[in-house]
Write a protein that holds these residues in place. Structure first.
Motif, PDB file in Angstrom:
ATOM      1  N   MET A 119       0.843  -1.193   0.000  1.00  0.00           N
ATOM      2  CA  MET A 119       0.000   0.000   0.000  1.00  0.00           C
ATOM      3  C   MET A 119       0.883   1.248   0.000  1.00  0.00           C
ATOM      4  O   MET A 119       0.686   2.187  -0.755  1.00  0.00           O
ATOM      5  CB  MET A 119      -0.906   0.000   1.236  1.00  0.00           C
ATOM      6  CG  MET A 119      -1.790   1.239   1.332  1.00  0.00           C
ATOM      7  SD  MET A 119      -2.785   1.282   2.830  1.00  0.00           S
ATOM      8  CE  MET A 119      -1.573   1.646   4.074  1.00  0.00           C
ATOM      9  N   HIS A 125       2.552   7.373  -7.008  1.00  0.00           N
ATOM     10  CA  HIS A 125       1.546   8.006  -7.842  1.00  0.00           C
ATOM     11  C   HIS A 125       1.420   9.492  -7.529  1.00  0.00           C
ATOM     12  O   HIS A 125       1.324  10.332  -8.426  1.00  0.00           O
ATOM     13  CB  HIS A 125       0.195   7.306  -7.628  1.00  0.00           C
ATOM     14  CG  HIS A 125      -0.929   7.946  -8.384  1.00  0.00           C
ATOM     15  ND1 HIS A 125      -2.092   8.366  -7.787  1.00  0.00           N
ATOM     16  CD2 HIS A 125      -1.055   8.255  -9.691  1.00  0.00           C
ATOM     17  CE1 HIS A 125      -2.882   8.897  -8.691  1.00  0.00           C
ATOM     18  NE2 HIS A 125      -2.291   8.845  -9.864  1.00  0.00           N
TER      19      HIS A 125
ATOM     20  N   SER B  15      -4.928   8.400  -4.028  1.00  0.00           N
ATOM     21  CA  SER B  15      -4.072   7.310  -3.537  1.00  0.00           C
ATOM     22  C   SER B  15      -3.378   7.727  -2.233  1.00  0.00           C
ATOM     23  O   SER B  15      -3.243   6.927  -1.307  1.00  0.00           O
ATOM     24  CB  SER B  15      -3.034   6.926  -4.587  1.00  0.00           C
ATOM     25  OG  SER B  15      -2.329   8.066  -5.040  1.00  0.00           O
ATOM     26  N   MET B  16      -2.964   8.971  -2.135  1.00  0.00           N
ATOM     27  CA  MET B  16      -2.295   9.442  -0.923  1.00  0.00           C
ATOM     28  C   MET B  16      -3.289   9.551   0.232  1.00  0.00           C
ATOM     29  O   MET B  16      -2.964   9.207   1.378  1.00  0.00           O
ATOM     30  CB  MET B  16      -1.616  10.785  -1.191  1.00  0.00           C
ATOM     31  CG  MET B  16      -0.763  11.307  -0.047  1.00  0.00           C
ATOM     32  SD  MET B  16       0.398  10.104   0.670  1.00  0.00           S
ATOM     33  CE  MET B  16       1.441   9.742  -0.714  1.00  0.00           C
ATOM     34  N   ILE B  19      -3.711   6.131   1.537  1.00  0.00           N
ATOM     35  CA  ILE B  19      -2.546   5.669   2.300  1.00  0.00           C
ATOM     36  C   ILE B  19      -2.571   6.252   3.704  1.00  0.00           C
ATOM     37  O   ILE B  19      -2.394   5.531   4.700  1.00  0.00           O
ATOM     38  CB  ILE B  19      -1.241   6.048   1.574  1.00  0.00           C
ATOM     39  CG1 ILE B  19      -1.068   5.185   0.323  1.00  0.00           C
ATOM     40  CG2 ILE B  19      -0.037   5.901   2.486  1.00  0.00           C
ATOM     41  CD1 ILE B  19       0.076   5.612  -0.571  1.00  0.00           C
ATOM     42  N   GLY B  22      -5.310   4.763   5.701  1.00  0.00           N
ATOM     43  CA  GLY B  22      -4.955   3.394   6.041  1.00  0.00           C
ATOM     44  C   GLY B  22      -4.008   3.344   7.227  1.00  0.00           C
ATOM     45  O   GLY B  22      -4.157   2.527   8.143  1.00  0.00           O
ATOM     46  N   PHE B  23      -3.010   4.224   7.212  1.00  0.00           N
ATOM     47  CA  PHE B  23      -2.058   4.284   8.320  1.00  0.00           C
ATOM     48  C   PHE B  23      -2.753   4.698   9.604  1.00  0.00           C
ATOM     49  O   PHE B  23      -2.510   4.135  10.678  1.00  0.00           O
ATOM     50  CB  PHE B  23      -0.941   5.281   7.998  1.00  0.00           C
ATOM     51  CG  PHE B  23       0.154   4.706   7.146  1.00  0.00           C
ATOM     52  CD1 PHE B  23       1.212   5.489   6.738  1.00  0.00           C
ATOM     53  CD2 PHE B  23       0.142   3.380   6.751  1.00  0.00           C
ATOM     54  CE1 PHE B  23       2.228   4.975   5.941  1.00  0.00           C
ATOM     55  CE2 PHE B  23       1.152   2.848   5.969  1.00  0.00           C
ATOM     56  CZ  PHE B  23       2.200   3.656   5.560  1.00  0.00           C
ATOM     57  N   GLN B  26      -4.558   1.874  11.058  1.00  0.00           N
ATOM     58  CA  GLN B  26      -3.660   0.882  11.650  1.00  0.00           C
ATOM     59  C   GLN B  26      -3.136   1.314  13.007  1.00  0.00           C
ATOM     60  O   GLN B  26      -2.790   0.473  13.842  1.00  0.00           O
ATOM     61  CB  GLN B  26      -2.486   0.618  10.712  1.00  0.00           C
ATOM     62  CG  GLN B  26      -2.877  -0.173   9.485  1.00  0.00           C
ATOM     63  CD  GLN B  26      -1.689  -0.539   8.632  1.00  0.00           C
ATOM     64  OE1 GLN B  26      -0.556  -0.526   9.081  1.00  0.00           O
ATOM     65  NE2 GLN B  26      -1.938  -0.867   7.379  1.00  0.00           N
ATOM     66  N   PHE B 110       7.147   9.063   3.160  1.00  0.00           N
ATOM     67  CA  PHE B 110       7.281   8.917   4.597  1.00  0.00           C
ATOM     68  C   PHE B 110       6.851   7.506   5.004  1.00  0.00           C
ATOM     69  O   PHE B 110       6.271   6.767   4.232  1.00  0.00           O
ATOM     70  CB  PHE B 110       6.408   9.946   5.320  1.00  0.00           C
ATOM     71  CG  PHE B 110       4.937   9.824   5.008  1.00  0.00           C
ATOM     72  CD1 PHE B 110       4.408  10.424   3.886  1.00  0.00           C
ATOM     73  CD2 PHE B 110       4.093   9.109   5.853  1.00  0.00           C
ATOM     74  CE1 PHE B 110       3.055  10.312   3.600  1.00  0.00           C
ATOM     75  CE2 PHE B 110       2.749   8.990   5.573  1.00  0.00           C
ATOM     76  CZ  PHE B 110       2.215   9.597   4.439  1.00  0.00           C
ATOM     77  N   LYS B 112       5.038   4.799   8.011  1.00  0.00           N
ATOM     78  CA  LYS B 112       3.958   4.759   8.989  1.00  0.00           C
ATOM     79  C   LYS B 112       4.476   5.179  10.365  1.00  0.00           C
ATOM     80  O   LYS B 112       3.794   5.873  11.116  1.00  0.00           O
ATOM     81  CB  LYS B 112       3.368   3.342   9.055  1.00  0.00           C
ATOM     82  CG  LYS B 112       2.115   3.249   9.917  1.00  0.00           C
ATOM     83  CD  LYS B 112       1.573   1.848   9.970  1.00  0.00           C
ATOM     84  CE  LYS B 112       2.269   1.001  10.998  1.00  0.00           C
ATOM     85  NZ  LYS B 112       1.652  -0.320  11.193  1.00  0.00           N
ATOM     86  N   THR B 114       6.839   7.302  11.066  1.00  0.00           N
ATOM     87  CA  THR B 114       6.987   8.758  11.138  1.00  0.00           C
ATOM     88  C   THR B 114       5.635   9.419  11.369  1.00  0.00           C
ATOM     89  O   THR B 114       5.503  10.322  12.209  1.00  0.00           O
ATOM     90  CB  THR B 114       7.608   9.311   9.838  1.00  0.00           C
ATOM     91  OG1 THR B 114       8.904   8.755   9.667  1.00  0.00           O
ATOM     92  CG2 THR B 114       7.698  10.817   9.860  1.00  0.00           C
TER      93      THR B 114
END
Lengths: 201, 129
Positions: A119, A125, B15-16, B19, B22-23, B26, B110, B112, B114
Motif C-alpha cells: 500500500m 503516484h 491514492s495518498m 494511504i 490506512g495508516f 492501523q 514517509f 507509517k 513517522t
C-alpha cells in the motif's frame, strides 16, 4: 538499377537534410532579429529541468514496481505456508494445534506487514503526478510562446507586443529531485525536524 | 489512545488520502474524513467537528498554505492542529509552514512510523490523551 535507386535515395536524404539545416539557420536568425531569444530563454532553460523530472519519474515508478513485485512474491510464499499449515491442522491427529496456531499467526502478521508495504509503495503516484503536472506547466508555456512566435513571424501579420508569461517566484515546485545537489532542499525527515527546531517550532 | 479523535485528510491525490487513512486506521484512528483541496476542506471544517488536520501543500483551488491561513483566521478552527504532509522539501517552504502555525511537517515519501510519531507528539502537545 538498385545502385541507381540507392544513389537517388541518398541524394534525397541529403537534400532534405540540407533544407532542414537552412530552415534551422533561418529560424535562429529570425529569433535573433526579433529579439525573441531572450524571451524564450526562460522556457528553453527549463528543458534540462524537464529531462531531470522525466528521469525522476522513470526512476520512482521503476523502484515502486520492483518493490511491489518483490513483496508480492513474499506474500505468495507466506500464503502457501499458511495453506500448508491449515492442511496440516486438518490432518493432524496430535494435540499440537497451539503450535500450529502460533506459527499461523506469525505468518499472518508477516503477510499483513507486506500488504501494508505494498500500500505504501503506491505513494509513487502522488510524487510522479506532481512532477508530471509541473512538466505540463512548462511545456504549456513553451507551446504558447512558440505559437506567439509563429504568429509574429508569419508574413503580413501585425506586430503585437509580446509579453512573456510571468512565473511567480514562490510557486510550489513539487517533489525535490535535486536534494543531493541543492542545499536549500531537505533530503530526509531528520533535516526537516532539525530545521524546524532551529527556528523554535 | 483516544479513538474518538476526528481526522480530516486533505490531498488532491486519492491514492495518498487512502494511504494516510490506512495508516491512521492501523494506529487506531478510524474516524477520518477526506477532502481533495483546501476549498472542500474548509467547507467541511466549517460544518463538521474536526480534531486534527493532515494536509498536503501542493493542491489546486486552494493550496495547503492558503488553507492554513484561512483556518488560523477563524476563531472556531484556529485551535485545530494542522500536520503538513507534503513533497515540498525546500527550506523556505518548511520555515513558512512553521511560521504560519503548522503543528508539524512531514516530507514525502514517509513511513507509517513517522506519521504515528508526529501524530502522537502533536496530540500530546494539544492535550489529547
Amino acid at each position: 538499377m538498385p545502385s541507381t535507386e540507392n544513389n537517388l535515395n541518398n541524394h534525397q536524404i541529403l537534400d532534405v537534410h540540407h533544407k532542414i539545416g537552412n530552415l534551422t539557420r533561418q529560424l535562429h536568425d529570425a529569433l535573433t532579429q526579433l529579439g525573441h531569444t531572450e524571451k524564450l530563454k526562460a522556457s528553453v532553460g527549463e528543458i534540462p529541468d524537464v529531462k531531470s523530472r522525466l528521469s525522476y519519474i522513470a526512476k520512482v515508478t521503476g523502484n515502486a514496481a520492483e518493490k511491489v513485485l518483490n513483496l508480492v512474491d513474499d506474500c505468495k510464499i507466506s500464503n502457501s505456508v499458511m495453506l500448508a499449515m491449515a492442511q496440516s491442522l486438518g490432518q493432524s491427529h496430535k494435540n499440537d494445534g497451539a503450535t500450529i496456531l502460533h506459527d499461523y499467526q506469525a505468518t499472518h502478521d508477516k503477510l499483513d506487514e507486506h500488504l501494508t508495504d505494498i500500500m505504501m509503495a503506491q505513494d509513487f503516484h502522488d510524487l510522479t503526478g506532481q512532477v508530471i503536472a509541473r512538466i505540463i506547466d512548462i511545456t504549456t508555456v513553451l507551446e504558447k510562446e512558440l505559437v506567439e512566435l509563429l504568429i509574429q513571424t508569419s508574413p503580413g501579420s501585425p506586430k503585437v507586443e509580446f509579453v512573456a508569461p510571468i512565473v511567480p517566484a514562490d510557486v510550489l515546485i513539487g517533489p525535490a529531485i535535486d536534494s543531493d545537489t541543492n542545499p536549500d532542499v531537505m533530503s530526509n525527515q531528520s533535516q526537516v525536524d532539525d530545521l524546524l527546531a532551529s527556528f523554535g517550532f | 489512545m483516544n479513538c474518538e479523535i476526528k481526522f480530516l485528510v486533505v490531498d488532491d491525490f486519492g491514492s495518498m488520502r487512502k494511504i494516510v487513512k490506512g495508516f491512521l486506521s492501523q494506529i487506531g484512528y478510524d474516524d477520518c474524513d477526506e477532502a481533495e483541496d483546501g476549498v472542500i476542506a474548509l467547507h467541511k471544517l466549517k460544518n463538521n467537528k474536526v480534531d486534527f488536520i493532515i494536509c498536503d501543500l501542493n493542491m489546486p483551488n486552494m493550496n495547503g498554505f492558503q488553507l492554513l491561513a484561512e483556518i488560523k483566521q477563524i476563531p472556531t478552527l484556529k485551535h485545530i492542529p494542522v500536520l503538513m504532509v507534503t513533497a515540498e522539501a525546500r527550506r523556505e517552504d518548511i520555515v513558512i509552514a512553521g511560521q504560519a502555525g503548522a503543528a508539524g511537517y512531514i516530507v514525502k515519501p514517509f513511513t507509517k512510523a513517522t506519521l504515528e510519531y508526529k501524530v502522537t507528539l502533536i496530540l500530546q502537545k494539544v492535550g489529547f490523551k
